[in-house]
Each structure stands twice: as C-alpha cells, then as structure tokens.
Design an enzyme around this catalytic site. Structure first.
Site, short mmCIF file in Angstrom:
data_model
loop_
_atom_site.label_atom_id
_atom_site.label_comp_id
_atom_site.label_asym_id
_atom_site.label_seq_id
_atom_site.Cartn_x
_atom_site.Cartn_y
_atom_site.Cartn_z
N TYR A 181 0.94 -1.28 0.05
CA TYR A 181 0.08 -0.01 0.03
C TYR A 181 0.69 1.34 -0.04
O TYR A 181 0.40 2.01 -0.82
CB TYR A 181 -1.16 -0.29 1.19
CG TYR A 181 -1.53 1.22 1.41
CD1 TYR A 181 -2.83 1.51 0.71
CD2 TYR A 181 -1.33 2.23 2.49
CE1 TYR A 181 -3.65 2.63 0.70
CE2 TYR A 181 -2.01 3.44 2.38
CZ TYR A 181 -3.28 3.79 1.82
OH TYR A 181 -3.78 4.73 1.84
N LYS A 185 1.14 4.09 -2.92
CA LYS A 185 0.81 5.69 -2.78
C LYS A 185 2.12 6.65 -2.87
O LYS A 185 1.90 7.53 -3.39
CB LYS A 185 0.27 5.71 -1.25
CG LYS A 185 -0.96 5.08 -0.96
CD LYS A 185 -2.22 5.67 -2.00
CE LYS A 185 -3.57 5.03 -1.95
NZ LYS A 185 -4.48 5.87 -2.84
#
Length: 315
Positions: A181, A185
C-alpha cells in the site's frame, strides 16, 4: 515554524493560487461534460461526489458495488445533476477499457477525474499470496495511470480539465506491514507531481490529495478495524472535510495538499526523521497487525494466509 500543505516550510514567494483574473482551475459544469469519481460507493469517494454535485457537475460514479452506486445516485438527484453509475472492477485492464467505452457511449467528456479507488492489505508481506499484493498495485497505481491515459489527453486537447489523485500520508514513508500500500501511494504521489508539472501549461489542473486515517469502510476491508477502534477521534480525518478540501485545492491547482494541520505536521516530522528511525517506528507501531490471521478476505471467499513463517523475536 509553520509548514505548507505538502509538508514543506513556506517559500518566501508564492505563485498565483488561481488562474489570472482569479478564475478557478476546476472546469465549469457544462452540458455533455461530467466528473468521474472512482471508489464512489462509500467513504471519501462518496463525499467527493457530493462536493462536485454541489458545484453543479454531472457525475459518472464508478465502483464494483452497483447497488451502492444506484443508492448514491438517487441521493444526489436533489442537486439537479445527471448521475450515471458504472459498475467496474478497476483491477482488470479490460474492465477499464470498457469503462472508457461506456463513457464515450454516454456522449460525455470527462472534465474532472478523481482517482480515489484504493485498497490495502495490513500485515507482513509474506502472510498473503502474491496475487493479492499485486491486486493492490493494480487498483491503487495501475488504474490511476490507466484512467489518466484514457481521459487526460482529451483534456489537453480542450485546454481544460482537472485530475485529483488520492495519495496518503504513507506517500512519504515506507510502511512495514503495509508495504504494498505505501509503495503504491508513494508512486501515485510521484506520478501526480510530474503530471502536474507537465499539464499546467496546457490548462489542466492536477492535485495529489494525501489524507491521514479516516473512519471509512476502507479500514475494515484492509484488516484495520481494530486499529481504527483504538485510535482517538482526534487522530482521524473527516471524509467530508477531506473531500471538500481536495476539491478546493484542485480549484487552485495545488500540486499536493494535506487536509489538516495534523497531517501537515506529521509529514514535516517524517521529512526530518532519519529514514532508519522512521522504518523502526512504523515496524513497531502496535496498531498494525502482523497478518496471516484470516482477517482480510481475498475476494474469493478464502481467508487463509499464504503461510506465515514463525516470527523471530525483536531484539
């Protein structure tokens, strides 16, 4: 010392916040144009649709859960805008191609693109099958780039458009037990900064919206429901406020924006901490699970982990 919305100290000189004459960078609502929001069925995505509808924009709502989209579309009808719901699994390239075709069939130009859809898997990387980690990258990063590929070139040709890509505070920090994740990002943040610089001369606004933790379904789906329960409300960002902040930043064509003073302070600290210290603190953060406990479904009704090895004691 105060810090700016992207975590830097304020510069002595600032560029114009809006176009010359004070005009907003956000295109005006027009017949035949619409704002497209991914991950629109709940949480931040639903709030983004409400902020855009309040400004008079027709909408294309995109998510997998068609029933949720239809309910949201009905609730937005009071704004006097047209709302189109498109069910789409954005992890699949063919589905993204079909989405672009559906928009074309509706006869719409996408004037505002909000790449909000995202997912996470909380736990150590080896606790879950690799295809699940890759699916996070496909949704968070690949879909963002792909949808920009479909809808940004027409914006450039028209000389008008706006793109809001949703990042995270983890855009600034590699995160053990949220490795995929955080990596996705960070890439979204870098991609958005570059795109902002490329497209500004063409009249197209591009902003990275990087909120902190919000009390939304995202946390449950990521296996972070217990972490959310243990966090004080003062540590959470409000999705409605984040959405409105993001659209206002897009109106000003901010390259990157952090919704709250708490978020800006967090990024300022992350920038100044030695990298090793940041990694150590995040690795020991007690709110992140180690994974492999079956809390995070894989989308196929199977919650078994890939086989978590015996953990060595931290020394």
């Amino acid at each position: 010392m105060p810090v700016t919305e992207d975590g830097h100290r304020p510069a002595k000189l600032h560029g114009p916040r809006r176009r010359r004459g004070g005009a907003s960078w956000l295109p005006q609502p027009a017949t035949g144009s619409a704002a497209l929001v991914t991950g629109a069925s709940s949480g931040l995505g639903a709030e983004l649709t409400r902020s855009l509808a309040a400004r008079g924009h027709d909408l294309v709502l995109v998510a997998r859960r068609r029933d949720r989209l239809d309910a949201l579309a009905r609730s937005l009808s009071g704004h006097g805008v047209q709302v189109h719901a498109v069910s789409c699994d954005l992890t699949e390239p063919d589905a993204r191609k079909s989405l672009a075709a559906a928009v074309a069939e509706l006869g719409l130009d996408i004037s505002v693109l909000c790449n909000n859809a995202g997912a996470a898997i909380a736990g150590e990387f080896v606790a879950y099958r690799a295809e699940r980690q890759v699916a996070v990258l496909r949704l968070n990063l690949e879909a963002t780039v792909d949808l920009c590929g479909y809808f940004v070139p027409p914006m450039v040709r028209r000389g008008s458009g706006a793109v809001l890509n949703v990042g995270s505070l983890f855009s600034w920090a590699p995160a053990p037990r949220l490795a995929t994740y955080a990596a996705s990002k960070a890439a979204v943040y870098a991609f958005t900064e570059a795109l902002h610089t490329e497209l500004r001369p063409h009249g197209v606004a591009v902003t990275a919206l990087c909120p902190g933790t919000m009390p939304t379904e995202f946390m449950t789906h990521a296996g972070l429901a217990e972490a959310l329960r243990r966090m004080p409300s003062s540590a959470l960002d409000d999705p409605r406020a984040v959405a409105e902040h993001g659209i206002r930043a897009l109106e000003r064509n901010r390259r990157v924006t952090l919704p709250s003073a708490r978020d800006r302070s967090t990024v300022a600290v992350l920038r100044r901490l030695p990298h090793r210290a940041t990694l150590g603190l995040l690795h020991r953060w007690p709110l992140l699970p180690h994974g492999g406990d079956g809390d995070v479904p894989d989308g196929n009704g199977d919650t078994a982990a890939a086989g978590m090895p015996t953990r060595r004691p931290v020394t």
